[in-house]
Design an enzyme around this catalytic site. Structure first.
Site, PDB file in Angstrom:
ATOM      1  N   CYS A 241       0.828  -1.040   0.150  1.00 18.60           N
ATOM      2  CA  CYS A 241      -0.042  -0.164   0.079  1.00 18.60           C
ATOM      3  C   CYS A 241       0.932   1.263  -0.043  1.00 18.60           C
ATOM      4  O   CYS A 241       1.776   1.270   0.933  1.00 18.60           O
ATOM      5  CB  CYS A 241      -0.880   0.003   1.231  1.00 18.60           C
TER       6      CYS A 241
ATOM      7  N   CYS B  72      -0.919   3.567  -6.573  1.00 15.07           N
ATOM      8  CA  CYS B  72      -1.884   3.169  -5.344  1.00 15.07           C
ATOM      9  C   CYS B  72      -1.954   1.705  -6.005  1.00 15.07           C
ATOM     10  O   CYS B  72      -2.337   1.549  -7.258  1.00 15.07           O
ATOM     11  CB  CYS B  72      -3.006   3.905  -5.474  1.00 15.07           C
TER      12      CYS B  72
HETATM   13  N1  DGL Z   1      -3.917   0.396  -2.171  1.00 15.99           N
HETATM   14  C1  DGL Z   1      -3.517   1.562  -1.094  1.00 15.99           C
HETATM   15  C2  DGL Z   1      -2.376   2.475  -1.795  1.00 15.99           C
HETATM   16  O1  DGL Z   1      -1.689   1.642  -2.656  1.00 15.99           O
HETATM   17  C3  DGL Z   1      -4.620   2.163  -0.385  1.00 15.99           C
HETATM   18  C4  DGL Z   1      -5.765   2.840  -1.109  1.00 15.99           C
HETATM   19  C5  DGL Z   1      -6.610   3.591  -0.129  1.00 15.99           C
HETATM   20  O2  DGL Z   1      -6.913   2.880   1.081  1.00 15.99           O
HETATM   21  O3  DGL Z   1      -6.821   4.593  -0.246  1.00 15.99           O
HETATM   22  O4  DGL Z   1      -2.286   3.489  -1.587  1.00 15.99           O
END
Ligand code: DGL
Length: 283
Positions: free
Chosen positions: A70, A206
């Site tokens: 993430c 993301c």
């Molecule tokens: N998948 C996550 C990222 O890479 C988080 C997305 C979220 O929860 O807003 O930032």
């Protein structure tokens, strides 16, 4: 012991898949904090607290290494946790545990330089700028982590961030392709206007966006290279395990998928990306 993979929701599956392909016999436990997703609109302290709780759950589930799949957690919480929480937690636990992020490997892939490299600024004029677009959550964009870290290493790369406030939620909820394409096209249009021309390369900063990488590819000019964060993370993890045999990753090919949200089957968008049904257990 197992390798933990953590994300706010389903986005980290994109990284998980690359890690499993790279280390097929290793044991993996995935945790999606779907009860609290998305993280991208939350404040820094909240992101730190939620990330710490997620890591703790994974260490309790028998992991010795957690990969934060993430960007938001890696950019906002990782350093804080490594400096202020992990040393005491490790001591109390009495075994080696560590947390790795995905931004360092992505920046290494984007710059072609190892993390340790910091360019010496000599003030010479850079003739040609390589323009890199980073599509991310608002929290990641606000942290400016990509701009700051890339600028330290390569002055010939100009980074433009495009925060996409609705996208992670839409992907988490399994939105349809037409609806998603409209939002992605708007963001690509907005960043192109801001730059004054299309970007030369892009990072889907993301992990949720990797699930809809084809929609980004269709919205960007044909052939725009996308830096592949899951592969960059798999390279980094493999090198890390070679240097740190104390984090042996198990060998029974365990695959567990946990959620803090509603257990059960994931929606169609995730299944299409995954290539089949995928069910999460209650964390
Ligand atoms: N998948 C996550 C990222 O890479 C988080 C997305 C979220 O929860 O807003 O930032």
């Amino acid at each position: 012991m197992a390798i933990g993979v953590f994300d706010s929701g389903v986005g980290g599956l994109t990284v998980h898949r690359a890690l499993v392909e790279r280390l097929p016999t290793a044991d993996f436990v995935y945790l999606g904090d779907q009860a609290n997703a998305p993280y991208g609109g939350r404040g820094g302290e909240e992101i730190v607290d939620l990330t710490r709780a997620g890591c703790e759950r994974l260490f309790d589930a028998g992991c010795n290494l957690v990969v934060l799949a993430c960007n938001t957690a890696s950019g906002i919480a990782l350093r804080r946790l490594q400096q202020t929480w992990l040393p005491g937690f490790r001591e109390a636990l009495g075994r080696p545990v560590n947390i790795l992020g995905i931004i360092v490997p992505t920046i290494e892939a984007a710059t072609g330089l190892p993390w340790e490299h910091e360019a010496e600024r000599r003030g010479e004029k850079v003739e040609k700028l390589d323009i890199l677009a980073v599509f991310s959550t608002p929290a990641t964009a606000r942290s400016r982590v990509y701009e700051i870290e890339i600028d330290k290493r390569r002055q010939d790369v100009a980074v433009f961030s495009e925060p996409c406030p609705q996208l992670a939620r839409m992907i988490e909820d399994g939105a349809g392709a037409v609806e998603l394409a409209k939002v992605v096209e708007d963001h690509v249009g907005a960043i192109t206007t801001r730059i004054g021309r299309p970007p030369d390369r892009a990072i889907l900063g993301c992990t949720h966006y990797e699930i809809i990488a084809d929609i980004f590819r269709a919205a960007l000019p044909a052939g725009t290279p996308l830096i592949h964060q899951p592969d960059a993370t798999a390279d980094a993890l493999q090198r890390y395990l070679e240097r740190h045999p104390e984090y042996e990753p198990g060998s029974s090919g365990l695959r567990r998928f946990l959620t803090t949200g509603r257990p059960g089957a994931q929606h169609k968008l995730v299944e299409t990306f995954w290539g089949g049904p995928l069910s999460f257990e209650q964390a």
